[in-house]
Design an enzyme around this catalytic site. Sequence first.
Site, PDB file in Angstrom:
ATOM      1  N   SER A   1      37.135  44.874  -1.266  1.00 33.82           N
ATOM      2  CA  SER A   1      36.076  44.184  -2.006  1.00 33.82           C
ATOM      3  C   SER A   1      36.580  43.634  -3.333  1.00 33.82           C
ATOM      4  O   SER A   1      37.534  44.153  -3.905  1.00 33.82           O
ATOM      5  CB  SER A   1      34.925  45.156  -2.281  1.00 33.82           C
ATOM      6  OG  SER A   1      34.369  45.536  -1.054  1.00 33.82           O
TER       7      SER A   1
ATOM      8  N   ARG B   1      28.992  24.967   4.330  1.00 30.73           N
ATOM      9  CA  ARG B   1      29.116  23.553   3.960  1.00 30.73           C
ATOM     10  C   ARG B   1      29.984  22.829   4.988  1.00 30.73           C
ATOM     11  O   ARG B   1      30.571  23.454   5.864  1.00 30.73           O
ATOM     12  CB  ARG B   1      29.644  23.462   2.534  1.00 30.73           C
ATOM     13  CG  ARG B   1      28.564  23.923   1.524  1.00 30.73           C
ATOM     14  CD  ARG B   1      29.161  24.246   0.183  1.00 30.73           C
ATOM     15  NE  ARG B   1      29.929  23.128  -0.329  1.00 30.73           N
ATOM     16  CZ  ARG B   1      30.859  23.230  -1.285  1.00 30.73           C
ATOM     17  NH1 ARG B   1      31.126  24.416  -1.816  1.00 30.73           N
ATOM     18  NH2 ARG B   1      31.490  22.178  -1.710  1.00 30.73           N
TER      19      ARG B   1
ATOM     20  N   ARG C   1       0.808  -1.219   0.000  1.00 28.63           N
ATOM     21  CA  ARG C   1       0.000   0.000   0.000  1.00 28.63           C
ATOM     22  C   ARG C   1       0.846   1.277   0.000  1.00 28.63           C
ATOM     23  O   ARG C   1       0.330   2.359  -0.234  1.00 28.63           O
ATOM     24  CB  ARG C   1      -0.945  -0.008   1.226  1.00 28.63           C
ATOM     25  CG  ARG C   1      -2.036  -1.065   1.126  1.00 28.63           C
ATOM     26  CD  ARG C   1      -2.735  -1.278   2.464  1.00 28.63           C
ATOM     27  NE  ARG C   1      -1.978  -2.183   3.340  1.00 28.63           N
ATOM     28  CZ  ARG C   1      -2.361  -2.525   4.574  1.00 28.63           C
ATOM     29  NH1 ARG C   1      -3.472  -2.027   5.091  1.00 28.63           N
ATOM     30  NH2 ARG C   1      -1.635  -3.359   5.299  1.00 28.63           N
TER      31      ARG C   1
ATOM     32  N   GLY D   1      -7.356  -4.842  13.397  1.00 24.13           N
ATOM     33  CA  GLY D   1      -8.012  -6.014  13.960  1.00 24.13           C
ATOM     34  C   GLY D   1      -8.842  -5.580  15.161  1.00 24.13           C
ATOM     35  O   GLY D   1      -8.441  -4.696  15.913  1.00 24.13           O
TER      36      GLY D   1
HETATM   37  C1  UD1 Z   1      -1.792  -6.291  11.754  1.00 23.12           C
HETATM   38  C2  UD1 Z   1      -2.688  -7.155  12.659  1.00 23.12           C
HETATM   39  C3  UD1 Z   1      -3.924  -6.341  13.050  1.00 23.12           C
HETATM   40  C4  UD1 Z   1      -3.475  -5.081  13.773  1.00 23.12           C
HETATM   41  C5  UD1 Z   1      -2.484  -4.296  12.916  1.00 23.12           C
HETATM   42  C6  UD1 Z   1      -1.864  -3.177  13.717  1.00 23.12           C
HETATM   43  C7  UD1 Z   1      -2.360  -9.449  11.911  1.00 23.12           C
HETATM   44  C8  UD1 Z   1      -2.940 -10.587  11.176  1.00 23.12           C
HETATM   45  N1  UD1 Z   1      -3.083  -8.347  11.939  1.00 23.12           N
HETATM   46  O1  UD1 Z   1      -2.513  -5.980  10.581  1.00 23.12           O
HETATM   47  O2  UD1 Z   1      -4.762  -7.091  13.910  1.00 23.12           O
HETATM   48  O3  UD1 Z   1      -4.593  -4.276  14.084  1.00 23.12           O
HETATM   49  O4  UD1 Z   1      -1.399  -5.129  12.475  1.00 23.12           O
HETATM   50  O5  UD1 Z   1      -1.048  -2.401  12.905  1.00 23.12           O
HETATM   51  O6  UD1 Z   1      -1.304  -9.589  12.490  1.00 23.12           O
HETATM   52  N2  UD1 Z   1       4.872  -8.882   8.298  1.00 23.12           N
HETATM   53  C9  UD1 Z   1       5.900  -9.775   8.154  1.00 23.12           C
HETATM   54  N3  UD1 Z   1       5.673 -10.955   7.523  1.00 23.12           N
HETATM   55  C10 UD1 Z   1       4.439 -11.300   7.045  1.00 23.12           C
HETATM   56  C11 UD1 Z   1       3.394 -10.373   7.199  1.00 23.12           C
HETATM   57  C12 UD1 Z   1       3.626  -9.170   7.837  1.00 23.12           C
HETATM   58  O7  UD1 Z   1       7.027  -9.505   8.585  1.00 23.12           O
HETATM   59  O8  UD1 Z   1       4.324 -12.399   6.500  1.00 23.12           O
HETATM   60  C13 UD1 Z   1       5.130  -7.614   8.991  1.00 23.12           C
HETATM   61  C14 UD1 Z   1       4.931  -6.371   8.116  1.00 23.12           C
HETATM   62  O9  UD1 Z   1       6.156  -5.995   7.510  1.00 23.12           O
HETATM   63  C15 UD1 Z   1       4.475  -5.327   9.134  1.00 23.12           C
HETATM   64  C16 UD1 Z   1       3.796  -6.145  10.206  1.00 23.12           C
HETATM   65  O10 UD1 Z   1       4.213  -7.468  10.057  1.00 23.12           O
HETATM   66  O11 UD1 Z   1       5.556  -4.628   9.721  1.00 23.12           O
HETATM   67  C17 UD1 Z   1       2.271  -6.062  10.127  1.00 23.12           C
HETATM   68  O12 UD1 Z   1       1.845  -6.497   8.858  1.00 23.12           O
HETATM   69  P1  UD1 Z   1       0.694  -5.771   8.079  1.00 23.12           P
HETATM   70  O13 UD1 Z   1       0.443  -6.500   6.826  1.00 23.12           O
HETATM   71  O14 UD1 Z   1       0.951  -4.316   8.022  1.00 23.12           O
HETATM   72  O15 UD1 Z   1      -0.533  -6.101   9.102  1.00 23.12           O
HETATM   73  P2  UD1 Z   1      -1.860  -5.292   9.246  1.00 23.12           P
HETATM   74  O16 UD1 Z   1      -2.758  -5.595   8.107  1.00 23.12           O
HETATM   75  O17 UD1 Z   1      -1.542  -3.870   9.510  1.00 23.12           O
HETATM   76 CA    CA Z   2       0.308  -2.550   9.442  1.00 23.61          CA
END
Ligand code: UD1
Ligand code: CA
Length: 475
Positions: free
Chosen positions: A417, A344, A29, A152
């Site tokens: 100058s 600088r 996103r 969530g």
């Molecule tokens: C997640 C939570 C949601 C919460 C929100 C808060 C889950 C399923 N959902 O959703 O309940 O409200 O965060 O911000 O956990 N990441 C990995 N590996 C993966 C997937 C994600 O490292 O396979 C990392 C992403 O880089 C990120 C974090 O986990 O830093 C959260 O992932 P993201 O996809 O942003 O989760 P949300 O949809 O925001």
């Molecule tokens: Ca997130």
Amino acid sequence: MSANATNNTTMNTPDKLTVIALAAGKGTRMKSPLPKVLHPVAGRPMIEKVILASKGAGATEVRVIVGHGQNLVRQVVEPMGVSCYAQDEQLGTAHAVRCAKPETIEGDVVIMNGDHPLIESSDIKEFLRIFRDEKCDLAVVTAELKVPGEFGRIVRNRGELVAIVEAKDASAEALKIREINTGIYIAKASVLAEYLPQIKNNNAKKEFYITDLISLCIQDKLKVQAIKSTPKVAVGVNNQVELAKATRLLFKRKALRLMEEGVLMIDPRTAYIEESVQIGPGTVVYPNVFIRGRSKIGSFSVIESNSFISDSDIGDSVQVRGGTYLESSKLHNKVSVGPYARLRPETEICEEAHVGNFVEMKKTKFGKKSKAGHLTYLGDAEIGEEVNVGCGTITCNYAADKKKYKTKIGDRVFVGSDTQFVAPIEVGADAVIGSGSTITKNVPANALAVARGKQFIKENYVAKAPVVETETENQ
Ligand code: UD1
Ligand code: CA
């Protein structure tokens, strides 16, 4: 409780803290080629903020889960002394935590999403204190939001935590819940090792959700708690709009802290001051100022509008006038620079010196009480004390051989100058340089040097113009 009693409690429970930061996601996103967690928030990559907060909270180890753009992410985080664990396929947040090998961890584990840059050490410490005081096995940090959006949802039954439901999987009823999952969890390492492998991916995204840990542990009668925090902790970054919002909030937080410490801000909404910057009480910051990195400003100084200051050390009672650009420079007490000056890297302006408008300096030491008021370039130069540098002075430091050469000017020299110093060159103390000189030979102390074409006068040089008869005159 006495201080002693507190000490005893900590000694009896030598609690180890490991932080697992999730940073493997692509950040689709964000629509940007940069891995999400490397996007800068108020000047620093967001993952750096999360790591610093973890260390500040006393984490003995930080394990960062890397995946998308991991070469780049490793370059940023490894020098901070953390260990990286690869998640080659992004199968969800639970899968990501498993990649950190929780079975090799002892003590308590804080799990955080790498995209929550507003988190602070004090927050983590507080969550951990509650987790330990309440002797929890697992806890999730929640917040109440007016617009719960994509977060969530925290599902409770008669006030008791039951589960977390992802927005994508939630019923219309559940979507109305305003208490959300901030993405911060605390667990005993042993709980993670036992329950993570039990999580399934039967949900809308076909991913292994860490959030399922809550219901699994509750079913097994473990002590699971929701720790209610503030919306600030929930500020996550999933797109460019949220990134800009998080940046705005961090700048605001910094401005408020500086004001609490006695810094005067004419309009804190437009003060773009990075967290690492130090400013002494009594200093005034005008609107629309950007101050970055390791910059340090003393007391009673004034930073006028549209100044950009990066990694610079500024003393007390210094005037930085509007539109000034400072990079890795040192300004001693009572100096004034600008408006529209550019210093600088490796420039040092000594006490009570004045650098005026449209003056550029680079790798230059400018002595005490010296002045360069207007339109001047000094590069690779050493200027003594009480030197007067006239308008339009230039050090010709870059030669045809593509090397840089030095200009040295002694104390109390008067530079007329429009002078050029063709480096390498030295001018002794108290010497006087006539205006418009191109100085190519060293000038001894106390001497006058003039190097310009002599003025000559040719009287009556302009002949009287002949009378031209025009049509108008004939009519
Ligand atoms: C997640 C939570 C949601 C919460 C929100 C808060 C889950 C399923 N959902 O959703 O309940 O409200 O965060 O911000 O956990 N990441 C990995 N590996 C993966 C997937 C994600 O490292 O396979 C990392 C992403 O880089 C990120 C974090 O986990 O830093 C959260 O992932 P993201 O996809 O942003 O989760 P949300 O949809 O925001
Ligand atoms: Ca997130």
